[in-house]
Write a protein that holds these residues in place. Structure first.
Motif, PDB file in Angstrom:
ATOM      1  N   GLN A   1      -4.117 -15.682  10.363  1.00 21.10           N
ATOM      2  CA  GLN A   1      -5.117 -14.652  10.099  1.00 21.10           C
ATOM      3  C   GLN A   1      -5.914 -14.906   8.828  1.00 21.10           C
ATOM      4  O   GLN A   1      -6.758 -14.089   8.450  1.00 21.10           O
ATOM      5  CB  GLN A   1      -4.434 -13.285  10.021  1.00 21.10           C
ATOM      6  N   GLY A   2      -5.643 -16.032   8.167  1.00 23.32           N
ATOM      7  CA  GLY A   2      -6.373 -16.350   6.942  1.00 23.32           C
ATOM      8  C   GLY A   2      -6.031 -15.456   5.774  1.00 23.32           C
ATOM      9  O   GLY A   2      -6.831 -15.298   4.852  1.00 23.32           O
TER      10      GLY A   2
ATOM     11  N   VAL B   1      -1.218 -19.945  -1.399  1.00 25.77           N
ATOM     12  CA  VAL B   1      -0.551 -18.791  -1.998  1.00 25.77           C
ATOM     13  C   VAL B   1      -0.949 -17.544  -1.217  1.00 25.77           C
ATOM     14  O   VAL B   1      -2.116 -17.364  -0.862  1.00 25.77           O
ATOM     15  CB  VAL B   1      -0.886 -18.649  -3.496  1.00 25.77           C
ATOM     16  N   ALA B   2       0.034 -16.701  -0.917  1.00 24.14           N
ATOM     17  CA  ALA B   2      -0.204 -15.451  -0.211  1.00 24.14           C
ATOM     18  C   ALA B   2       0.460 -14.315  -0.976  1.00 24.14           C
ATOM     19  O   ALA B   2       1.584 -14.460  -1.463  1.00 24.14           O
ATOM     20  CB  ALA B   2       0.340 -15.517   1.218  1.00 24.14           C
ATOM     21  N   PHE B   3      -0.243 -13.171  -1.068  1.00 23.63           N
ATOM     22  CA  PHE B   3       0.292 -11.994  -1.746  1.00 23.63           C
ATOM     23  C   PHE B   3      -0.146 -10.771  -0.949  1.00 23.63           C
ATOM     24  O   PHE B   3      -1.329 -10.467  -0.861  1.00 23.63           O
ATOM     25  CB  PHE B   3      -0.222 -11.940  -3.186  1.00 23.63           C
ATOM     26  N   ASP B   4       0.814 -10.090  -0.348  1.00 18.75           N
ATOM     27  CA  ASP B   4       0.496  -8.924   0.484  1.00 18.75           C
ATOM     28  C   ASP B   4       0.873  -7.615  -0.184  1.00 18.75           C
ATOM     29  O   ASP B   4       0.934  -6.570   0.472  1.00 18.75           O
ATOM     30  CB  ASP B   4       1.171  -9.036   1.846  1.00 18.75           C
TER      31      ASP B   4
ATOM     32  N   LEU C   1      -4.396 -10.298  -4.238  1.00 18.75           N
ATOM     33  CA  LEU C   1      -3.948  -9.560  -3.073  1.00 18.75           C
ATOM     34  C   LEU C   1      -4.759  -9.980  -1.855  1.00 18.75           C
ATOM     35  O   LEU C   1      -5.990  -9.950  -1.874  1.00 18.75           O
ATOM     36  CB  LEU C   1      -4.111  -8.057  -3.325  1.00 18.75           C
ATOM     37  N   ASN C   2      -4.065 -10.381  -0.782  1.00 19.98           N
ATOM     38  CA  ASN C   2      -4.736 -10.889   0.410  1.00 19.98           C
ATOM     39  C   ASN C   2      -4.813  -9.880   1.552  1.00 19.98           C
ATOM     40  O   ASN C   2      -5.393 -10.170   2.599  1.00 19.98           O
ATOM     41  CB  ASN C   2      -4.032 -12.149   0.928  1.00 19.98           C
ATOM     42  N   THR C   3      -4.206  -8.722   1.390  1.00 24.21           N
ATOM     43  CA  THR C   3      -4.231  -7.714   2.452  1.00 24.21           C
ATOM     44  C   THR C   3      -4.807  -6.409   1.913  1.00 24.21           C
ATOM     45  O   THR C   3      -4.796  -6.148   0.718  1.00 24.21           O
ATOM     46  CB  THR C   3      -2.818  -7.451   3.011  1.00 24.21           C
TER      47      THR C   3
ATOM     48  N   GLU D   1       7.091   0.089   4.163  1.00 21.05           N
ATOM     49  CA  GLU D   1       5.790  -0.528   3.906  1.00 21.05           C
ATOM     50  C   GLU D   1       5.523  -1.563   4.995  1.00 21.05           C
ATOM     51  O   GLU D   1       6.342  -2.448   5.232  1.00 21.05           O
ATOM     52  CB  GLU D   1       5.768  -1.190   2.533  1.00 21.05           C
ATOM     53  N   LEU D   2       4.366  -1.437   5.627  1.00 24.50           N
ATOM     54  CA  LEU D   2       3.985  -2.355   6.696  1.00 24.50           C
ATOM     55  C   LEU D   2       2.725  -3.100   6.301  1.00 24.50           C
ATOM     56  O   LEU D   2       1.703  -2.481   5.977  1.00 24.50           O
ATOM     57  CB  LEU D   2       3.728  -1.593   7.997  1.00 24.50           C
ATOM     58  N   THR D   3       2.782  -4.434   6.313  1.00 25.72           N
ATOM     59  CA  THR D   3       1.616  -5.276   6.087  1.00 25.72           C
ATOM     60  C   THR D   3       1.553  -6.294   7.228  1.00 25.72           C
ATOM     61  O   THR D   3       2.508  -6.439   7.987  1.00 25.72           O
ATOM     62  CB  THR D   3       1.672  -6.008   4.733  1.00 25.72           C
ATOM     63  N   PRO D   4       0.459  -7.030   7.360  1.00 26.63           N
ATOM     64  CA  PRO D   4       0.406  -8.073   8.391  1.00 26.63           C
ATOM     65  C   PRO D   4       1.373  -9.223   8.138  1.00 26.63           C
ATOM     66  O   PRO D   4       1.569 -10.069   9.010  1.00 26.63           O
ATOM     67  CB  PRO D   4      -1.052  -8.560   8.315  1.00 26.63           C
TER      68      PRO D   4
END
Length: 383
Positions: A108-109, A130-133, A240-242, A267-270
């Motif tokens: 999902q990028g 790097v990903a941070f949700d 933050l990516n979301t 807590e729900l994130t993609p």
């Protein structure tokens, strides 16, 4: 009141990870050994044979050409990132990870491509994604080393084994400044089998009395490599990516015997599903519960009865206290369900033991659910 991370709680989380880990990864002995040696640094070992540090020369050379175009900013354009993906042996770290959330982030990028590297003695380590949700920070790391390092008996088998003395900072501030007083933020190293890649991951303890990470910050990663004298330092931009994460505060409490279990937050994130629970004991401390073999773990199910894979977790309790607050992180839900169900359980040990597990036919650790503590939380209505 002084607070400390309850190490037995971390062990319980590791036990559940062992139970939920596919057969191709050998967690049990490697994780437990690392747990004993570095209580705050948790990692998983891949069950592959001895691997050298060598990558195909053509792939490395091509990667260098692409990376050089981005050296000025540290960030890679989508076209360059896709070009890297097409090079044999240069698949994206999150794409290869055995983590459904990180694979979703890749698809999902919901991550940033970058090239931040440091090189000493011909050995290079680069942060490439790097990903941070808002729940966890995940950094993809990749190693390249001279071909002469391959096969040397003195060399480690993987990047995970080669990295030592890992220290993190947020905007120049030690990572543990964000933890509750007397506690530490756990660091996870998840190797990717048959590669010189791994995912470094950590989460804040904001649900346990610590500070939340900023939505954008500079992550300093300082570490040493076996066989290399000079230390490595990577300055990694994180953001933050979301957006629009779904946060519920059900405060649903269940009672059984001397145990009260409350779901404080969902807590729900993609990328991640996070469950914050509060466990309170009457007439017993948390440490006493763990030392007696009564550790409690959690499984998560959607409204169709599908079990959601466990990713990681951590717990914090007052020293000598009877309350344990835990964050349990699971894979993301495919869609927003009508509800989710948290099923607490006890591990099943062999007779006369509180350290050896009973295994089922699939080789997974047996558990006994505690239906009296089960909690179902409505989700879709709160969206």
């Amino acid at each position: 009141m002084n607070r400390t991370v309850i190490e037995d709680s971390e062990l319980g989380r590791l036990e559940q990870m062992i139970r939920d880990t596919p057969a191709e990864i050998d967690l049990t002995r490697g994780v437990m050994d690392r747990y004993d040696q570095k209580r705050r640094q948790v990692s998983r070992e891949a069950a592959s044979g001895r691997r050298g540090w060598r990558k195909p020369a053509a792939a490395v050379a091509a990667a260098v050409l692409i990376m050089a175009t981005a050296a000025g900013t540290g960030l890679i354009s989508p076209a360059a990132a896709e070009a890297l993906r097409q090079i044999p042996g240069m698949e994206r770290v999150f794409q290869l990870a055995g983590d459904l959330g990180l694979r979703a982030a890749d698809e999902q990028g919901l991550y940033n491509s970058l090239v931040v590297s440091d090189t000493h003695g011909g050995v290079s380590v680069a942060a490439t994604a790097v990903a941070f949700d808002g729940i966890r920070v995940s950094v993809g790391l990749e190693l390249t080393a001279p071909a002469s390092a391959s096969g040397a008996e003195s060399q480690p088998e993987s990047l995970q084994e080669a990295m030592t003395d890992v220290e993190l900072s947020v905007n120049g501030q030690p990572l543990n400044d964000y933890a509750p007083y007397g506690s530490s933020i756990g660091l996870f190293l998840f190797p990717i089998p048959d590669s010189d890649k791994l995912v470094l991951e950590f989460s804040d303890l904001r649900n346990q009395g610590g500070q939340a990470f900023p939505q954008q910050f500079a992550l300093g990663l300082h570490f040493k490599m076996v066989g290399v004298e000079e230390p490595f330092l990577l300055d990694i931009p994180v953001e933050l990516n979301t957006r629009d994460n779904l946060v519920l505060a059900p405060a649903a409490a269940q009672h059984y015997g001397n145990i009260t279990m409350q779901v404080d937050k969902v807590e729900l994130t993609p990328v991640t599903t996070n469950i914050t629970t509060r466990l309170e004991l009457d007439g017993m401390t948390i440490s006493e519960m763990h030392s007696s073999g009564g550790s409690i773990g959690y499984d998560l199910f959607d409204d169709q009865g599908n079990k959601i894979p466990m990713l990681s977790g951590n717990g914090t309790s007052a020293t000598g206290g009877n309350v344990l607050i835990e964050d349990s992180r699971f894979a993301p839900l495919a869609s927003v369900p009508q509800s989710i169900t948290i099923k607490p359980y006890h591990f099943v040990y062999k007779a006369n033991s509180i350290s050896e597990f009973q295994l089922d036919a699939q080789g997974k650790v047996k558990v006994e659910y505690i239906p009296e503590l089960e909690a179902t939380v409505p989700v879709a209505a709160a969206k």
